[in-house]
Design a protein around this motif. Structure first.
Motif, PDB file in Angstrom:
ATOM      1  N   PRO A  44       7.915 -19.703   8.457  1.00 53.95           N
ATOM      2  CA  PRO A  44       7.017 -18.777   9.160  1.00 53.95           C
ATOM      3  C   PRO A  44       5.586 -18.947   8.637  1.00 53.95           C
ATOM      4  O   PRO A  44       5.369 -19.395   7.517  1.00 53.95           O
ATOM      5  CB  PRO A  44       7.576 -17.397   8.808  1.00 53.95           C
ATOM      6  N   GLY A  45       4.653 -18.606   9.469  1.00 53.18           N
ATOM      7  CA  GLY A  45       3.258 -18.677   9.030  1.00 53.18           C
ATOM      8  C   GLY A  45       2.541 -19.883   9.576  1.00 53.18           C
ATOM      9  O   GLY A  45       2.563 -20.160  10.776  1.00 53.18           O
ATOM     10  N   GLU A  46       1.912 -20.638   8.688  1.00 56.75           N
ATOM     11  CA  GLU A  46       1.002 -21.710   9.087  1.00 56.75           C
ATOM     12  C   GLU A  46       1.664 -22.769   9.970  1.00 56.75           C
ATOM     13  O   GLU A  46       1.069 -23.224  10.946  1.00 56.75           O
ATOM     14  CB  GLU A  46       0.404 -22.380   7.855  1.00 56.75           C
ATOM     15  N   LEU A  47       2.891 -23.175   9.658  1.00 55.23           N
ATOM     16  CA  LEU A  47       3.530 -24.213  10.459  1.00 55.23           C
ATOM     17  C   LEU A  47       3.718 -23.762  11.904  1.00 55.23           C
ATOM     18  O   LEU A  47       3.517 -24.549  12.833  1.00 55.23           O
ATOM     19  CB  LEU A  47       4.865 -24.658   9.859  1.00 55.23           C
ATOM     20  N   SER A  48       4.064 -22.514  12.102  1.00 56.77           N
ATOM     21  CA  SER A  48       4.202 -22.003  13.472  1.00 56.77           C
ATOM     22  C   SER A  48       2.899 -22.149  14.241  1.00 56.77           C
ATOM     23  O   SER A  48       2.902 -22.493  15.428  1.00 56.77           O
ATOM     24  CB  SER A  48       4.634 -20.534  13.461  1.00 56.77           C
ATOM     25  N   GLN A  49       1.777 -21.913  13.569  1.00 58.39           N
ATOM     26  CA  GLN A  49       0.471 -22.081  14.202  1.00 58.39           C
ATOM     27  C   GLN A  49       0.199 -23.552  14.519  1.00 58.39           C
ATOM     28  O   GLN A  49      -0.291 -23.886  15.598  1.00 58.39           O
ATOM     29  CB  GLN A  49      -0.631 -21.534  13.284  1.00 58.39           C
ATOM     30  N   VAL A  50       0.514 -24.424  13.588  1.00 55.64           N
ATOM     31  CA  VAL A  50       0.283 -25.859  13.771  1.00 55.64           C
ATOM     32  C   VAL A  50       1.126 -26.396  14.929  1.00 55.64           C
ATOM     33  O   VAL A  50       0.647 -27.198  15.733  1.00 55.64           O
ATOM     34  CB  VAL A  50       0.576 -26.629  12.465  1.00 55.64           C
TER      35      VAL A  50
END
Length: 84
Positions: free
Chosen positions: A40-46
């Motif tokens: 969860p977090g940054e990878l979801s955005q990427v």
């Protein structure tokens, strides 16, 4: 359900904290849902900005739920690259 490998490149690799990890999913959508739960977090955005290759073939604009994954297959996660 198929098992294979997801490979992360550039910003996706940094956000995932790994170069690759296994998948166990029938479709690309299922595999990416599992990735989002694990990271969860940054990878979801990427992932929102990434392109995907499945066994060397571009996914393009196809719905991820329609992209079947093969046993022993590979999903390449490709963020946009600077200058390319």
């Amino acid at each position: 359900m198929a098992a294979g490998t997801i490979r992360y490149w550039a910003a996706a690799k940094a956000a995932a904290g790994t170069a690759e990890e296994p998948y166990a999913a029938a479709t690309l959508a299922e595999a990416l849902d599992a990735v989002r739960r694990r990271h969860p977090g940054e990878l979801s955005q990427v992932l929102r900005r990434c392109s995907f290759l499945v066994d060397g073939n571009p996914v393009g604009t196809r719905g991820h739920e329609t992209v079947r994954l093969a046993e022993g297959g590979t999903v390449e996660v490709l963020p946009p690259f600077a200058g390319g």
